[in-house]
Design a protein around this motif. Structure first.
Motif, short mmCIF file in Angstrom:
data_model
loop_
_atom_site.label_atom_id
_atom_site.label_comp_id
_atom_site.label_asym_id
_atom_site.label_seq_id
_atom_site.Cartn_x
_atom_site.Cartn_y
_atom_site.Cartn_z
N ASP A 1 0.83 -1.21 0.00
CA ASP A 1 0.00 0.00 0.00
C ASP A 1 0.85 1.25 0.00
N LEU A 2 1.90 1.26 0.80
CA LEU A 2 2.77 2.44 0.87
C LEU A 2 3.48 2.66 -0.47
N ILE A 3 3.86 1.60 -1.14
CA ILE A 3 4.45 1.72 -2.47
C ILE A 3 3.44 2.33 -3.44
N PHE A 4 2.20 1.84 -3.38
CA PHE A 4 1.17 2.35 -4.28
C PHE A 4 0.90 3.83 -4.03
N LEU A 5 0.87 4.23 -2.76
CA LEU A 5 0.58 5.62 -2.44
C LEU A 5 1.67 6.54 -3.00
N GLU B 1 3.94 17.33 -2.26
CA GLU B 1 5.36 16.99 -2.18
C GLU B 1 5.72 16.53 -0.78
N ARG B 2 5.25 17.25 0.22
CA ARG B 2 5.55 16.87 1.61
C ARG B 2 5.00 15.48 1.91
N ALA B 3 3.75 15.24 1.54
CA ALA B 3 3.13 13.95 1.83
C ALA B 3 3.85 12.83 1.10
N ARG B 4 4.18 13.06 -0.16
CA ARG B 4 4.85 12.03 -0.96
C ARG B 4 6.22 11.69 -0.36
N ILE C 1 -1.01 7.75 9.05
CA ILE C 1 -0.29 8.05 7.81
C ILE C 1 -1.26 8.23 6.66
N ASP C 2 -2.34 7.45 6.64
CA ASP C 2 -3.35 7.61 5.59
C ASP C 2 -3.99 9.00 5.65
N ILE C 3 -4.15 9.53 6.86
CA ILE C 3 -4.67 10.89 7.00
C ILE C 3 -3.71 11.87 6.35
N THR D 1 -11.05 5.93 10.54
CA THR D 1 -10.36 4.64 10.64
C THR D 1 -9.18 4.71 11.59
N ALA D 2 -8.38 5.78 11.48
CA ALA D 2 -7.22 5.91 12.36
C ALA D 2 -7.63 6.00 13.83
N SER D 3 -8.77 6.60 14.07
CA SER D 3 -9.19 6.84 15.46
C SER D 3 -9.67 5.58 16.17
#
Length: 483
Positions: A118-122, A185-188, A245-247, A319-321
């Protein structure tokens, strides 16, 4: 006999999104990425000192990293039996690579493949949409420079306000998109890998494999990350990487959705004013009933999908919560929907905006007519100051122009006539000292302040600096849209 038309498929992938984005979240890419993770795990384990892994096993895995249709079908049948998607693929990969069957997934938990994939895909998905955003910014910047000097009526509260220019208005859209670029850019760049952490994040299984050697476990974690092209690993995890991290990943997309919605809404309003329109194809039909219509369907699509994307952020937040302790499984189903949907939607928005910004149509004569209809009222302050320079009293002039303004306003609002304020000024003896100056006092370009200068500096300094790292991605290629 059923066909593809007999079952539902999401319009995000079947109707709108680009092929490159759809492939990232496809089943084939997902399962092939799992295989790449198992392959790189085996390489790293062997390098760090696990002698049970043979060169033949690694070579065989390398030959079968891309999963076939037949293997996907076999894994689906296996999953129906074992009720576990990862183990079904472990079995199928093992059947394909018998030399590696005993060491595939060694020491790992399911989240080694699912979360790291998933992290690779993101990250890969961001690598698709960021260049598209840069191209939207670039095309809007060219538009801004082209129309930096064209005076246009400004609006506050959607009521006539001081003049600006068409180009300066475009810079307001661009500035928000620059912030979106910064946020993306920051998120990536913040995306790391979960790495090899074991079932509850303690790396106990790997510590056992390496007979209590902590240094080797740490080396393994780092080596897997390097092999997969990432520069950092999350130092601690539970069974999953933190869903927070998804957030962080979806927040910039939701924020971009707000920018896209504002841009498209402005174009829709300007289309109603007949000042600026989105591209309209020669054979395009605006309405099935009203043949004359030129509906802004592209901008309406942007507004529609931007609302959807904004809502997906709440999925990540909720979901995170509710992730208990080291993990629960109530994150799985919703993430399968929300994460791909967010990036597919962002991809569609950007493709649509590329199409729009490549062919915005400006109608200067309509803009000029609207400016001229409101300009007399805006010129009252200039008239007052000019009269004072000729020796008049500001208070006396204010009262004279106030009376004439109300009379002209009544003609416009009550009689439906044109604004005749200047004609009234020309017929009022009190204003005779400035009659010869009225034309210069009414030049629209004297009412736009520093709009042209602001636009040019913004594009040539701020925009140029932000998009310079992406020069190789900038293109003038036309972007066609699906229906």
């Amino acid at each position: 006999m059923s066909s593809n038309y007999d079952s539902y498929s999401t319009p995000l992938s079947s109707r709108y999104a680009s092929e490159e984005m759809s492939k990232i979240f496809s089943l084939r890419n997902r399962f092939s990425t799992w295989r790449k993770l198992w392959y790189n795990l085996a390489i790293a384990e062997k390098e760090v000192g696990l002698t049970v892994i043979s060169d033949e096993a690694i070579a065989q895995m390398r030959q079968h990293l891309d999963i076939t249709d037949e293997e996907i079908a076999a894994a689906s049948k296996e999953e129906a039996i074992v009720r576990h998607d990862v183990m079904a693929h472990v079995h199928v990969f093992g059947n394909t690579c018998p030399e590696a069957a005993g060491i595939i997934h060694l020491g790992a938990t399911s989240c080694f493949v699912t979360d790291n994939a998933d992290l690779i895909f993101l990250r890969d998905a961001y690598d698709v949409i960021i260049p598209k955003l840069v191209n939207v910014i670039n095309r809007l910047s060219k538009f801004a420079l082209e129309y930096k000097d064209l005076p246009v009526l400004g609006w506050t509260h959607f009521q006539p306000a001081q003049l600006t220019t068409v180009g300066k208005r475009a810079t307001l859209w661009i500035q928000e998109l620059l912030w979106d670029l910064r946020n993306m850019e920051r998120a990536r760049n913040d995306i790391g890998l979960r790495g090899v952490k074991g079932t509850t994040g303690t790396q106990a299984s790997f510590l056992s494999l390496f007979h209590g050697d902590h240094d080797k476990v740490e080396a393994l974690d780092q080596r897997v990350v390097e092999l997969l092209g990432f520069d950092h690993v999350y130092p601690v995890t539970g069974q999953t990487y933190s869903r927070k991290i998804d957030i962080d990943v979806l927040s910039p997309l939701a924020s971009f959705g707000a920018s896209a919605h504002k841009f498209a809404t402005d174009i829709r309003l300007l289309a109603n004013l007949k000042e600026i329109e989105e591209p309209f194809e020669k054979s395009q039909i605006g309405s099935s009933a009203m043949a004359y219509k030129r509906n802004p369907m592209r901008c309406e699509r942007v507004c529609s999908l931007a609302r959807h994307m904004g809502g997906l952020l709440n999925d990540a937040i909720q979901t995170a919560s509710v992730q208990w302790f080291e993990r629960t499984l109530d994150d799985s189903a919703i993430r399968r929907i929300s994460l791909p949907s967010a990036f597919l939607t962002a991809d569609i928005l950007l493709s649509t905006m590329l199409n729009i910004t490549s062919g915005l149509v400006v109608y200067p004569k309509v803009i000029e007519r609207r400016v001229n209809s409101e300009l007399p009222f805006m010129a009252t302050e200039n008239i007052i100051m000019a009269m004072v320079e000729k020796g008049g009293s500001r208070q006396d002039c204010h009262e004279e122009i106030r009376v004439l303004s109300h009379q002209a306003s009544a003609v416009v609002k009550q009689e439906g006539g044109d604004n005749d304020l200047i004609d009234r000024v020309k017929k009022t003896e009190y204003f005779k000292p400035i009659w010869a100056d009225l034309e210069s006092l009414l030049d629209p370009k004297t009412f736009v302040g520093r709009a042209p200068e602001q636009t040019e500096k913004f594009v040539k300094v701020d925009v140029a600096k932000a998009i310079k790292p992406y020069e190789k991605y900038i293109t003038n290629e036309a972007v066609s849209l699906s229906v």
